[in-house]
Design an enzyme around this catalytic site. Structure first.
Site, PDB file in Angstrom:
ATOM      1  N   SER A 186       0.833  -1.205   0.000  1.00 49.50           N
ATOM      2  CA  SER A 186       0.000   0.000   0.000  1.00 49.50           C
ATOM      3  C   SER A 186       0.867   1.254   0.000  1.00 49.50           C
ATOM      4  O   SER A 186       0.555   2.233  -0.671  1.00 49.50           O
ATOM      5  CB  SER A 186      -0.919  -0.004   1.229  1.00 49.50           C
ATOM      6  OG  SER A 186      -1.595   1.227   1.359  1.00 49.50           O
ATOM      7  N   TRP A 226       2.176   1.769  -3.429  1.00 51.57           N
ATOM      8  CA  TRP A 226       1.118   2.289  -4.309  1.00 51.57           C
ATOM      9  C   TRP A 226       1.127   3.810  -4.314  1.00 51.57           C
ATOM     10  O   TRP A 226       0.848   4.438  -5.337  1.00 51.57           O
ATOM     11  CB  TRP A 226      -0.240   1.770  -3.835  1.00 51.57           C
ATOM     12  CG  TRP A 226      -1.405   2.234  -4.660  1.00 51.57           C
ATOM     13  CD1 TRP A 226      -1.877   1.665  -5.810  1.00 51.57           C
ATOM     14  CD2 TRP A 226      -2.247   3.371  -4.411  1.00 51.57           C
ATOM     15  NE1 TRP A 226      -2.958   2.374  -6.285  1.00 51.57           N
ATOM     16  CE2 TRP A 226      -3.203   3.420  -5.454  1.00 51.57           C
ATOM     17  CE3 TRP A 226      -2.283   4.339  -3.412  1.00 51.57           C
ATOM     18  CZ2 TRP A 226      -4.186   4.405  -5.510  1.00 51.57           C
ATOM     19  CZ3 TRP A 226      -3.263   5.336  -3.478  1.00 51.57           C
ATOM     20  CH2 TRP A 226      -4.198   5.351  -4.515  1.00 51.57           C
ATOM     21  N   HIS A 227       1.465   4.416  -3.162  1.00 49.54           N
ATOM     22  CA  HIS A 227       1.483   5.874  -3.067  1.00 49.54           C
ATOM     23  C   HIS A 227       2.734   6.477  -3.706  1.00 49.54           C
ATOM     24  O   HIS A 227       2.726   7.653  -4.071  1.00 49.54           O
ATOM     25  CB  HIS A 227       1.402   6.318  -1.603  1.00 49.54           C
ATOM     26  CG  HIS A 227       0.064   6.062  -0.975  1.00 49.54           C
ATOM     27  ND1 HIS A 227      -0.276   4.864  -0.393  1.00 49.54           N
ATOM     28  CD2 HIS A 227      -1.034   6.858  -0.849  1.00 49.54           C
ATOM     29  CE1 HIS A 227      -1.512   4.930   0.064  1.00 49.54           C
ATOM     30  NE2 HIS A 227      -2.001   6.123  -0.202  1.00 49.54           N
ATOM     31  N   GLY A 228       3.799   5.725  -3.821  1.00 45.66           N
ATOM     32  CA  GLY A 228       5.023   6.248  -4.429  1.00 45.66           C
ATOM     33  C   GLY A 228       6.204   5.346  -4.118  1.00 45.66           C
ATOM     34  O   GLY A 228       6.155   4.523  -3.199  1.00 45.66           O
TER      35      GLY A 228
END
Length: 323
Positions: free
Chosen positions: A165, A168-170
């Site tokens: 997760s 997923w953000h960076g």
């Protein structure tokens, strides 16, 4: 047709085709109740984004962009304000998406359920970015084995899911650490405290747990917002500098961050209104009061606040549009 449905984008609510297509196939009929609810959700979204998030974003961004120029209470205040900013920015956006969709007679999935009223990290993730959490549950956690292959494997799966997760953000290490912190906190809860979220708590204990959860989530947000790991550690190492002289500690902090008395009063007013909105939703009174005179008066007041107190002439992107 599902992909091109315009009131939402992939940031959230992350809808799935089997939720949207059946509604599109049956032509929705106009409903005054849906129209009223949609307008009110849109107003809540604009208030959260334009009035709360955008007002404090200037101060938060200034601190985290020039982290070494600040110390003491300014760092602590910036960490607290970012927790509020990212919640209002993102939940405000999803409120708008859900509201505009409701005007068309299409129901999008709920994405936030007052997450900062959570009394455990597990409960927090049942209330924060629900559509993404359910996506990771269905497509990462369960395929890894979920909780079906023993406790140790369950803990590994939890940690992997939350670190994914973060990715997923960076691809920055800060996001991976942020995800790892949330995974580790859930493991600690399950191992040493059981499922706190389902335990019966008295009101005092629940309040204490809620405050602790908010502090832990805020600490994790520091890694999420910081440009580097060293910047995040700088915040924790220096946020209590000078606290022995509390009055000076607070006064200097407000001066460093640039928040005047007038701005502080506006922020406090905004946070009070936000608290009322979230508390009514948390207690379930928001839906019951949708068509009351008090409800219409409140949302009329909200419109006035949006017009008067939203920053003028400032272009501000949604935080989650970068992910």
């Amino acid at each position: 047709m599902f992909i091109s449905y315009f009131p939402y984008v992939c940031s959230g609510p992350i809808s799935r085709a089997n939720q949207i297509l059946p509604q599109i196939k049956t032509l929705p009929k106009y409903s005054s109740e849906c129209f009223d609810r949609g307008i009110k959700e849109i107003l809540c979204g604009y208030f959260k984004k334009l009035v709360v998030a955008d007002t404090i974003a200037v101060y938060v961004n200034n601190v985290f962009s020039n982290i070494n120029e600040f110390t003491g209470f300014a760092l602590l205040l910036a960490a607290f304000l970012f927790s509020i900013q990212i919640y209002c920015d993102f939940s405000g956006y999803t409120d708008m998406a859900i509201g505009y969709s409701r005007l068309l007679g299409i129901e999008l999935s709920v994405n936030f359920k007052t997450p900062y009223f959570s009394s455990s990290i597990t409960e927090f993730w049942r209330r924060w970015h629900i559509s993404l959490s359910s996506w990771f549950r269905d497509y990462v956690y369960i395929p890894l084995g979920g909780n079906r292959k023993g406790r140790f494997r369950q803990y590994c799966n939890l940690l992997i899911t939350f670190m994914v997760s973060g990715i997923w953000h960076g691809d920055s290490l800060t996001f991976i650490v942020w995800g790892g912190i949330h995974g580790a906190l859930q493991i600690i809860e399950k191992q040493f405290m059981g499922s706190v979220a389902v335990k019966k708590e008295n009101k005092i204990q629940k309040l204490i747990n809620t405050i602790i959860v908010f502090i832990l989530v805020t600490c994790a947000w520091v890694f999420f917002k910081a440009n580097t790991i060293s910047d995040a550690f700088y915040v924790f190492q220096n946020m209590f500098d000078g606290i022995s002289n509390l009055s000076s500690y607070i006064t200097i902090g407000f001066h460093e961050i640039g928040i005047t008395r007038k701005v502080l009063l506006v922020i406090i007013m905004n946070l009070f209104i936000l608290f009322i909105v979230d508390l009514s939703e948390f207690k379930g009174t928001k839906e019951n009061a949708q068509n009351s005179i008090l409800s219409y008066s409140f949302y009329s007041l909200l419109l006035v606040v949006i017009i008067l107190f939203s920053p003028k002439g400032v272009a501000s992107q949604f935080v989650y549009f970068q992910f």
